[in-house]
Design a protein around this motif. Structure first.
Motif, PDB file in Angstrom:
ATOM      1  N   LEU A 533       0.400  -1.778   0.104  1.00  0.00           N
ATOM      2  CA  LEU A 533       0.033   0.303  -0.140  1.00  0.00           C
ATOM      3  C   LEU A 533       0.820   1.366  -0.362  1.00  0.00           C
ATOM      4  O   LEU A 533       1.945   1.695   0.999  1.00  0.00           O
ATOM      5  N   TYR A 534       0.850   1.828  -0.729  1.00  0.00           N
ATOM      6  CA  TYR A 534       1.123   3.002  -1.482  1.00  0.00           C
ATOM      7  C   TYR A 534       0.635   4.511  -1.122  1.00  0.00           C
ATOM      8  O   TYR A 534      -1.045   4.686  -0.872  1.00  0.00           O
ATOM      9  N   PHE A 543       5.365   3.344   2.347  1.00  0.00           N
ATOM     10  CA  PHE A 543       5.318   2.093   2.039  1.00  0.00           C
ATOM     11  C   PHE A 543       4.491   2.119   3.377  1.00  0.00           C
ATOM     12  O   PHE A 543       5.545   1.691   4.303  1.00  0.00           O
ATOM     13  N   SER A 544       3.521   0.930   2.826  1.00  0.00           N
ATOM     14  CA  SER A 544       3.425  -0.348   3.556  1.00  0.00           C
ATOM     15  C   SER A 544       2.464  -0.887   3.554  1.00  0.00           C
ATOM     16  O   SER A 544       2.603  -1.558   2.484  1.00  0.00           O
ATOM     17  N   LEU A 556       9.012   5.850   5.520  1.00  0.00           N
ATOM     18  CA  LEU A 556       9.438   7.359   4.519  1.00  0.00           C
ATOM     19  C   LEU A 556      10.045   6.839   3.212  1.00  0.00           C
ATOM     20  O   LEU A 556      10.708   6.391   3.715  1.00  0.00           O
ATOM     21  N   ILE A 557       9.148   6.454   2.252  1.00  0.00           N
ATOM     22  CA  ILE A 557       9.848   7.102   1.023  1.00  0.00           C
ATOM     23  C   ILE A 557      11.064   8.189   0.681  1.00  0.00           C
ATOM     24  O   ILE A 557      12.748   8.216  -0.465  1.00  0.00           O
ATOM     25  N   ASP A 558      10.021   9.140  -0.010  1.00  0.00           N
ATOM     26  CA  ASP A 558      10.450  10.472  -0.638  1.00  0.00           C
ATOM     27  C   ASP A 558       9.653  11.604   0.092  1.00  0.00           C
ATOM     28  O   ASP A 558       8.753  11.247   0.385  1.00  0.00           O
ATOM     29  N   THR A 588      10.902   0.464  -5.646  1.00  0.00           N
ATOM     30  CA  THR A 588      10.975  -1.710  -5.572  1.00  0.00           C
ATOM     31  C   THR A 588      10.956  -1.080  -3.561  1.00  0.00           C
ATOM     32  O   THR A 588      11.600  -1.198  -3.153  1.00  0.00           O
ATOM     33  N   PRO A 589       9.877  -1.904  -3.349  1.00  0.00           N
ATOM     34  CA  PRO A 589      10.585  -2.578  -1.388  1.00  0.00           C
ATOM     35  C   PRO A 589      12.115  -3.644  -1.499  1.00  0.00           C
ATOM     36  O   PRO A 589      12.120  -3.478  -0.694  1.00  0.00           O
ATOM     37  N   GLU A 590      11.799  -4.025  -2.965  1.00  0.00           N
ATOM     38  CA  GLU A 590      13.493  -5.752  -2.360  1.00  0.00           C
ATOM     39  C   GLU A 590      14.733  -3.697  -2.767  1.00  0.00           C
ATOM     40  O   GLU A 590      15.621  -4.025  -1.628  1.00  0.00           O
TER      41      GLU A 590
END
Length: 689
Positions: A533-534, A543-544, A556-558, A588-590
């Protein structure tokens, strides 16, 4: 036979015989020269007569009879032979002529055949429309207002303005497999048609309407039959199929609408009367009609699905609200049923059997018979399996009774009208959430797994009640004792809180997660294809992920994020710098985040590793460059593109560059050939395949 018994002819007899033969051979020629002779068929030619020669007669008699018989034989055989030869010669001549004509015909047909599909259609400054085939050949089809190209590129339909009437159009069809059809701008189909005409995806049928004196008639044209048929008159709205030849349409009588259908060439039939709404959706392979019928109870409706010539299928009854306009083919249709009581008992009772109980049927003994015996075989009841199924059905019946009473239970809670939300997809409906209000639906996924984010009031209770406990009480006593237990278990004063939840059907069951870390008034949620979920909340991207029974803490991504698009399990997003310029990033999560391109004007995420990016040029505010990001790096394809003339289809795209005085140079891009110039003086790109 003795030598003296042999037949002999004198010189005089030989001369007479030869003269007779010459006359018999020349006779047909004389007849042919005077045009009085006929060539007889083989069946009419008689066999030579058999002449018996009696060697016991006198030699003189034998000579006379032999002479006549020989003359007769030679006359018949020579004449027949000539006629046979003449017949064969004429027959050979006919074969040669027919073969030549046939060869010429098929030679012409072969020269007319085109196997190259349509790849591009565009307009030029001289108001012509150019059709470009895959082999690079161009055809000018004159004026074209709207076009429709079949998925294989072998049929092209288009309209022109009807000169005699404003707002009416002439319909034409081009069979792309014929060079003649292309060069003659196709075949005229109909004049004076309305807007809204459609074709099937394979290009075999076109459906259109003609309105005269405020009465609309619907027609369907078959490319194979080369003719149009009337589907129906007095049509309110029609829905051309994406495949097949069955047209659905509505009619109106006063304030009552009805749904009908007709197959090409057949009479129409009524599908449903008293309908309220119709939604047509399709892709290149199939289509679906969803319609609603009022129940007569307030604004509630029943929902049905139908296609082709199948019977309608019920989706749900007594629906209070349905998101019909948001439905896309093969996606998720969300609808809501009103709860029958103010209290939402699912908030404090855990019911893990709700979905599975729908599939439990009363067992029948005949379904559990097994064969016993080695010599004398007999059918006997498998009591173990039958009793187990019977026990499950009995438990299901008890749970249904409890649910029915819970729906009637009133604990004095004052609440707004609450609803249960369902999602219909893949031919099946699933309950996603209960206790929701229509104004508190925040986000839902139109395609992929059914997913819903919503607010709802949560009732605080001392402890959660398990459905299994209620079943035990009911079986020991009765359902009224169970309701007393529920009342005593719930707190005397209710703690009602406003919480946010995320419900997700993961392919096996519906999972519900509480999501309370966001300011819902400032957050835009984006669903990925998995459980990710973004969310963009106040320009920050988070992101979670759904893990086990709860959502992971948001990450927090950005920051300074202006837009994001989920593809597969990843997300592409635009980030603003201090000067206001945008850069495109991939997360990407990875692998985390990575910059894809700077100075971005716009982008189109075709797949996870194919993104078309338009970038701004430093020397112009009206021109852009185009490039490809393949998941690893960015490569520029071309520059000086007009902003308003860019079209893409899958991994191919077309654009106009060097745009001056309303026209420019047309280029097409494909992975196989790269960027290739396709034309000059181009004003509009109408199609790319």
């Amino acid at each position: 036979m003795k030598e003296s018994d042999k037949i002999r002819l004198s010189n005089e007899e030989y001369d007479d015989d030869a003269q007779a033969v010459q006359q018999s051979e020349l006779l047909p020629i004389y007849e042919a020269m005077s045009f009085s002779g006929d060539i007889q068929p083989l069946d009419d030619i008689e066999e030579p007569e058999e002449i018996d020669v009696n060697f016991d007669q006198k030699r003189s008699e034998n000579r006379g009879s032999d002479k006549k018989s020989n003359i007769k034989k030679k006359k018949i055989s020579v004449k027949s032979d000539f006629r046979i030869k003449t017949f064969i010669a004429c027959l050979a001549l006919i074969v040669v002529v027919v073969g030549g004509i046939t060869g010429a015909y098929f030679g012409i047909k072969r020269s007319d055949v085109n196997d190259s599909p349509v790849r591009m259609v565009y307009k030029t400054a001289d108001k012509n429309t150019i059709v470009k085939l895959a082999d690079g050949t161009d055809y000018n089809i004159g004026e074209a207002r709207e076009i429709s190209v079949s998925t294989d590129g072998m049929y092209l339909w288009f309209t022109r303005n009807t000169s005699s009437a404003t707002g009416k159009y002439d319909l034409r069809m081009i069979e792309v497999a014929s060079k003649k059809s292309l060069s003659k701008q196709g075949k005229f189909i109909e004049k004076g048609i309305d807007e809204g005409w459609k074709t099937t995806k394979d290009g075999q049928f076109a459906c259109y309407g003609i309105t005269k004196s405020n009465i609309t008639s619907c027609y369907m044209y078959s490319a194979d039959a080369q003719k149009a048929v009337t589907v129906a008159d007095s049509v309110e709205e029609y829905f051309p199929p994406s495949v097949g030849n069955t047209v659905y349409f509505t009619r109106r009588s006063g304030s009552i609408y009805s749904l009908h259908r007709a197959k090409y060439g057949d009479n129409s039939e009524n599908v449903a009367s008293g309908i309220s709404h119709v939604k047509y959706s399709c892709d290149s392979d199939d289509y679906e009609i969803i319609y609603t019928q009022p129940t007569g109870e307030g604004t509630d409706v029943n929902i049905y699905s139908v296609k082709d010539t199948d019977s309608p299928v019920s989706i749900c009854e007594n629906v209070s609200e349905v998101y019909l306009d948001d439905y896309v083919y093969n996606g998720n249709l969300y609808y809501f049923t009103k709860n029958s009581s103010n209290i939402n008992w699912q908030d404090f009772i855990t019911d893990n059997y709700y979905e599975s109980d729908m599939n439990i049927q009363k067992p029948v003994e005949s379904d559990y018979m097994v064969e016993k015996g080695f010599i004398f075989k007999r059918q006997v009841l498998d009591t173990t399996k039958y009793n187990a199924a019977k026990h499950q059905y009995e438990l299901k019946a008890v749970r249904d009774e409890i649910r029915e009473e819970l729906n009637k239970l009133d604990l004095g809670l004052t609440a707004k009208s609450e609803y249960t939300c369902f999602a219909y997809s893949g031919g099946t409906s699933r309950r996603l959430a209960s206790g929701v209000t229509l104004e508190n639906i925040i986000e839902f996924a139109k395609k992929g797994d059914p997913r819903l984010i919503y607010r709802k009031n949560v009732i605080g209770v001392g402890s959660t009640i398990n459905m299994d406990d209620l079943v035990d009480i009911t079986r020991r006593s009765n359902v009224q004792k169970t309701m007393d237990y529920v009342r005593n278990s719930v707190q005397g004063s209710y703690d009602v809180s406003d919480s946010c939840f995320y419900s997700w059907f993961n392919g096996n069951k519906v999972l519900e997660y509480e999501v309370n870390d966001y300011d819902l008034d400032k957050t835009q949620f984006v669903f990925s294809d998995g459980g990710e979920l973004y969310a963009v909340s106040d320009t920050e991207l988070y992101f979670s992920k759904a893990e086990n029974s709860e959502m992971s803490a948001k990450r927090l991504i950005d920051s300074n994020v202006s837009d994001c698009t989920a593809v597969s399990d990843m997300v592409y997003y635009e980030k603003l710098d201090s000067s206001g310029a945008k850069s495109l990033y991939k997360y990407t999560p990875e692998g985390g985040k990575a910059e894809a391109c700077k100075n971005v004007y716009s982008y189109f995420a075709v797949s996870d590793n194919f993104v078309i990016i338009l970038t701004r040029q430093s020397d112009s505010d009206e021109l852009v460059s185009v490039g490809i990001y393949d998941g690893k790096g960015f490569a520029t394809v071309d520059s000086d593109l007009s902003l308003n003339n860019f079209v893409y289809s899958g991994k191919a795209f077309a654009y106009i560059k060097n745009y001056k005085s309303g026209s420019g140079e047309l280029y097409g891009y494909s992975l196989e050939k790269g960027a290739v110039k396709c034309g000059d003086g181009v004003t509009q790109i109408m199609y790319i395949g």
